[in-house]
Design a protein around this motif. Structure first.
Motif, PDB file in Angstrom:
ATOM      1  N   PHE A 156      27.418  10.636  54.735  1.00 36.09           N
ATOM      2  CA  PHE A 156      27.715   9.654  53.702  1.00 36.09           C
ATOM      3  C   PHE A 156      29.082   9.904  53.073  1.00 36.09           C
ATOM      4  CE2 PHE A 156      27.374   7.713  49.495  1.00 36.09           C
ATOM      5  CZ  PHE A 156      26.840   6.476  49.821  1.00 36.09           C
ATOM      6  N   VAL A 157      29.532  11.153  53.079  1.00 34.42           N
ATOM      7  CA  VAL A 157      30.772  11.515  52.383  1.00 34.42           C
ATOM      8  C   VAL A 157      31.965  11.660  53.325  1.00 34.42           C
ATOM      9  CG1 VAL A 157      31.897  13.343  51.033  1.00 34.42           C
ATOM     10  CG2 VAL A 157      29.561  12.652  50.498  1.00 34.42           C
ATOM     11  N   PHE A 158      31.746  12.261  54.507  1.00 32.73           N
ATOM     12  CA  PHE A 158      32.869  12.727  55.325  1.00 32.73           C
ATOM     13  C   PHE A 158      33.841  11.630  55.753  1.00 32.73           C
ATOM     14  CE2 PHE A 158      34.810  14.269  59.298  1.00 32.73           C
ATOM     15  CZ  PHE A 158      35.447  15.383  58.789  1.00 32.73           C
ATOM     16  N   PRO A 159      33.386  10.449  56.241  1.00 38.19           N
ATOM     17  CA  PRO A 159      34.378   9.433  56.643  1.00 38.19           C
ATOM     18  C   PRO A 159      35.305   9.029  55.504  1.00 38.19           C
ATOM     19  CG  PRO A 159      32.199   8.886  57.495  1.00 38.19           C
ATOM     20  CD  PRO A 159      32.005  10.009  56.543  1.00 38.19           C
ATOM     21  N   GLY A 160      34.736   8.820  54.327  1.00 46.19           N
ATOM     22  CA  GLY A 160      35.569   8.443  53.192  1.00 46.19           C
ATOM     23  C   GLY A 160      36.514   9.551  52.771  1.00 46.19           C
ATOM     24  N   LEU A 161      36.068  10.817  52.881  1.00 47.61           N
ATOM     25  CA  LEU A 161      36.934  11.939  52.513  1.00 47.61           C
ATOM     26  C   LEU A 161      38.152  12.004  53.425  1.00 47.61           C
ATOM     27  CD1 LEU A 161      37.497  14.508  50.894  1.00 47.61           C
ATOM     28  CD2 LEU A 161      35.999  15.749  52.480  1.00 47.61           C
ATOM     29  N   VAL A 162      37.950  11.779  54.716  1.00 46.22           N
ATOM     30  CA  VAL A 162      39.081  11.776  55.654  1.00 46.22           C
ATOM     31  C   VAL A 162      40.054  10.662  55.307  1.00 46.22           C
ATOM     32  CG1 VAL A 162      39.753  11.419  58.059  1.00 46.22           C
ATOM     33  CG2 VAL A 162      37.760  12.841  57.516  1.00 46.22           C
ATOM     34  N   VAL A 163      39.524   9.465  55.035  1.00 39.31           N
ATOM     35  CA  VAL A 163      40.382   8.321  54.729  1.00 39.31           C
ATOM     36  C   VAL A 163      41.142   8.544  53.426  1.00 39.31           C
ATOM     37  CG1 VAL A 163      40.403   5.869  54.181  1.00 39.31           C
ATOM     38  CG2 VAL A 163      38.943   6.715  56.014  1.00 39.31           C
ATOM     39  N   ILE A 164      40.461   8.999  52.366  1.00 42.34           N
ATOM     40  CA  ILE A 164      41.122   9.171  51.069  1.00 42.34           C
ATOM     41  C   ILE A 164      42.182  10.260  51.144  1.00 42.34           C
ATOM     42  CG2 ILE A 164      39.597  10.900  50.029  1.00 42.34           C
ATOM     43  CD1 ILE A 164      40.897   7.808  48.224  1.00 42.34           C
ATOM     44  N   THR A 165      41.979  11.275  51.987  1.00 39.10           N
ATOM     45  CA  THR A 165      42.978  12.329  52.138  1.00 39.10           C
ATOM     46  C   THR A 165      44.235  11.786  52.811  1.00 39.10           C
ATOM     47  OG1 THR A 165      41.239  14.019  52.293  1.00 39.10           O
ATOM     48  CG2 THR A 165      43.426  14.622  53.090  1.00 39.10           C
ATOM     49  N   ILE A 166      44.057  10.964  53.840  1.00 37.80           N
ATOM     50  CA  ILE A 166      45.206  10.360  54.517  1.00 37.80           C
ATOM     51  C   ILE A 166      45.962   9.436  53.567  1.00 37.80           C
ATOM     52  CG2 ILE A 166      45.881   8.784  56.362  1.00 37.80           C
ATOM     53  CD1 ILE A 166      43.520   9.890  57.997  1.00 37.80           C
ATOM     54  N   LEU A 167      45.232   8.611  52.830  1.00 36.56           N
ATOM     55  CA  LEU A 167      45.877   7.695  51.892  1.00 36.56           C
ATOM     56  C   LEU A 167      46.557   8.458  50.749  1.00 36.56           C
ATOM     57  CD1 LEU A 167      43.203   4.844  51.642  1.00 36.56           C
ATOM     58  CD2 LEU A 167      45.365   4.824  52.902  1.00 36.56           C
ATOM     59  N   SER A 168      45.955   9.556  50.310  1.00 35.72           N
ATOM     60  CA  SER A 168      46.573  10.358  49.252  1.00 35.72           C
ATOM     61  C   SER A 168      47.888  10.964  49.727  1.00 35.72           C
ATOM     62  CB  SER A 168      45.611  11.472  48.819  1.00 35.72           C
ATOM     63  OG  SER A 168      44.427  10.949  48.282  1.00 35.72           O
ATOM     64  N   ALA A 169      47.937  11.381  50.991  1.00 32.28           N
ATOM     65  CA  ALA A 169      49.179  11.918  51.543  1.00 32.28           C
ATOM     66  C   ALA A 169      50.265  10.845  51.568  1.00 32.28           C
ATOM     67  CB  ALA A 169      48.928  12.470  52.945  1.00 32.28           C
ATOM     68  N   ALA A 170      49.891   9.640  51.999  1.00 33.24           N
ATOM     69  CA  ALA A 170      50.860   8.544  52.005  1.00 33.24           C
ATOM     70  C   ALA A 170      51.346   8.235  50.594  1.00 33.24           C
ATOM     71  CB  ALA A 170      50.233   7.301  52.640  1.00 33.24           C
ATOM     72  N   TYR A 171      50.418   8.270  49.650  1.00 30.22           N
ATOM     73  CA  TYR A 171      50.783   7.993  48.249  1.00 30.22           C
ATOM     74  C   TYR A 171      51.736   9.051  47.715  1.00 30.22           C
ATOM     75  CZ  TYR A 171      50.206   7.216  43.230  1.00 30.22           C
ATOM     76  OH  TYR A 171      50.442   6.983  41.888  1.00 30.22           O
ATOM     77  N   ALA A 172      51.416  10.327  47.949  1.00 34.84           N
ATOM     78  CA  ALA A 172      52.249  11.406  47.424  1.00 34.84           C
ATOM     79  C   ALA A 172      53.647  11.398  48.043  1.00 34.84           C
ATOM     80  CB  ALA A 172      51.570  12.751  47.682  1.00 34.84           C
ATOM     81  N   LEU A 173      53.745  11.027  49.304  1.00 35.54           N
ATOM     82  CA  LEU A 173      55.031  11.052  49.990  1.00 35.54           C
ATOM     83  C   LEU A 173      55.873   9.819  49.715  1.00 35.54           C
ATOM     84  CD1 LEU A 173      53.880  12.430  53.465  1.00 35.54           C
ATOM     85  CD2 LEU A 173      55.246  13.658  51.746  1.00 35.54           C
ATOM     86  N   TYR A 174      55.235   8.664  49.512  1.00 36.29           N
ATOM     87  CA  TYR A 174      55.984   7.408  49.487  1.00 36.29           C
ATOM     88  C   TYR A 174      55.767   6.575  48.230  1.00 36.29           C
ATOM     89  CZ  TYR A 174      56.056   8.573  54.450  1.00 36.29           C
ATOM     90  OH  TYR A 174      56.207   9.229  55.643  1.00 36.29           O
ATOM     91  N   GLN A 175      55.214   7.165  47.159  1.00 38.17           N
ATOM     92  CA  GLN A 175      54.893   6.336  46.000  1.00 38.17           C
ATOM     93  C   GLN A 175      56.134   5.771  45.310  1.00 38.17           C
ATOM     94  OE1 GLN A 175      53.405   8.195  42.394  1.00 38.17           O
ATOM     95  NE2 GLN A 175      53.766  10.228  43.256  1.00 38.17           N
TER      96      GLN A 175
END
Length: 448
Positions: free
Chosen positions: A98-117
């Motif tokens: 229930f948790v793992f797919p969303g955790l992978v996605v949010i981590t990828i999106l967080s990396a994009a946010y931190a690098l390109y915000q």
């Protein structure tokens, strides 16, 4: 031994195999958009209506217990159902999926946010998403209020919870504890009779020694990352991060929005880990990913780890570590609550004082979400927000915006999002997509 319903074969299907359980919860984990209400509805449809693995009564009893717990109730419910079907092994599988797919996605999106915000396209994207998220939170207040506030007592509980948080900044755990006690006393006063449950339909009571040993083992597993951080002389920010979210996991009752209110109050205002607008960005990311909404907390962890490590490559690694630490601190206690408490809670299925406490907590959560909606609204619609002390002696203060700082574009986006949700009855995902696209277009046109 796994616990299963003992009812007539024409009512329920045969218990699933472990492979069948894994397949269904993998699908739920990948498609569980829309927040806890939608996720619980998806599980009900799949498990009660389609597969008929569990009865309506038992599903609701499990949900009532999970609603009384701190942390993400939807993930706890998934773990509980897995435990009912295949014991501890089934609970671990269903809870993780229930948790793992969303955790992978949010981590990828967080990396994009931190690098390109700082880039124009991402700024525009989140400008649109913030307004849509505000409308979604308002819709959550209305939806939950209609469903929950059915008596004058519950309306008073919701109003008192809102006033305690908005005007007096009372700690959230205190609000929930008082609401639960009030609900319990009110249920006893009404003298609602208990419902009999067949003894053969109850799980075996685990031996006390084994139960205590198992609980201690799980607690050690939960706090193991903190021991590793201390032994490795990790940066103080990461140690503080894990310690804070470990404490948060034990006191944040009332579901995802209640957790967000607490983290916004402490993580933004006390620790200064991120700005209010960044907290909104994280919520927008979590709204667009599958899994529990509290995965936004891993976004917080990623930003803290990213900034602590500094540098592009090292920052991403540090961010991944921060996101993992927060996820571990947040979700492992949910497994502990289920595995330690479910065998005993199953024996209380006929009790009617627990629902009384639950209804009062849920009513208090309406006030909590209203407070969250106003807090988000002030920071979305206005560029400057301050605080006025009305009665400093008793801690009475009021957050007020600088009216001249109203952002007309943000207001227009919010009104448009509300119209799409309430007027046209569009789903959450289409509204988020339309607002994100519109914000992106407007931002890119503005710099041409």
């Amino acid at each position: 031994m796994a616990v299963t319903d003992r009812v007539a074969t024409n009512e329920l299907s045969a218990p699933p195999t472990l492979a069948e359980l894994t397949s269904v919860f993998a699908r739920i984990g990948l498609l569980s958009f829309g927040g806890p209400a939608a996720q619980i509805g998806m599980m009900h449809k799949a498990l009660v209506e389609e597969k008929r693995w569990i009865s309506e009564e038992r599903f609701l009893h499990a949900l009532n217990y999970c609603m009384l717990l701190p942390g993400p109730e939807a993930q706890q419910l998934a773990t509980y159902v897995g435990w009912l079907m295949h014991g501890t092994r089934g609970g671990i599988i269903s809870g993780l999926l229930f948790v793992f797919p969303g955790l992978v996605v949010i981590t990828i999106l967080s990396a994009a946010y931190a690098l390109y915000q700082e880039t124009a396209w991402l700024t525009g994207l989140f400008f649109g998403l913030k307004a849509a998220v505000l409308a979604i939170v308002v819709e959550a207040v209305i939806r939950l209020g209609k469903k929950t506030l059915k008596t004058g007592f519950l309306c008073c509980v919701a109003a008192a919870a809102f006033a305690a948080l908005f005007f007096f900044s009372v700690p959230f755990p205190v609000v929930v504890l008082v609401a639960a006690l009030a609900g319990f006393v009110n249920a006893r006063r009404l003298d609602i009779p208990a419902v009999a449950v067949e003894p053969g339909d109850l799980p075996p009571r685990p031996p006390a020694g084994r139960a205590v040993a198992g609980l201690l083992g799980w607690i050690i597993v939960w706090q193991l990352p903190l021991l590793i951080l201390w032994a490795g002389s990790a940066p103080a920010a990461l140690t503080d991060l894990f310690a804070f979210f470990s404490k948060m996991a034990m006191v944040t009752f009332g579901g995802a929005y209640a957790v967000l209110a607490y983290v916004a109050q402490v993580g933004v205002e006390d620790y200064g880990w991120l700005r209010p607008d960044e907290m909104l960005d994280g919520l927008a990311l979590a709204e667009t990913t599958p899994g529990p909404l509290v995965l936004v907390l891993s976004f917080v962890g990623f930003l803290v780890g990213f900034r602590e490590a500094s540098g592009t490559a090292g920052g991403v690694v540090g961010g991944i570590v921060g996101a993992f630490l927060v996820a571990w601190a947040t979700f492992v206690p949910s497994f502990i609550f289920i595995f330690a408490g479910a065998p005993y809670i199953e024996r209380l299925r006929g009790n009617r004082t627990l629902p009384g406490a639950l209804s009062a907590i849920t009513a208090a959560v309406v006030g909590v979400i209203l407070n969250l909606a106003i807090w988000f609204g002030l920071h979305v619609l206005f560029r400057e927000v301050g605080t006025i002390e009305l009665l400093p002696v008793i801690g009475l203060d009021l957050a007020l915006p600088a009216w001249s700082s109203l952002d007309p574009a943000a207001l227009a986006f919010f009104v448009g999002s509300a119209f799409l949700l309430f007027g046209l009855k569009l789903g959450m995902v289409p509204v988020l997509g339309l607002c994100a696209a519109a914000g992106l277009v407007i931002r890119l046109l503005a710099i041409l």
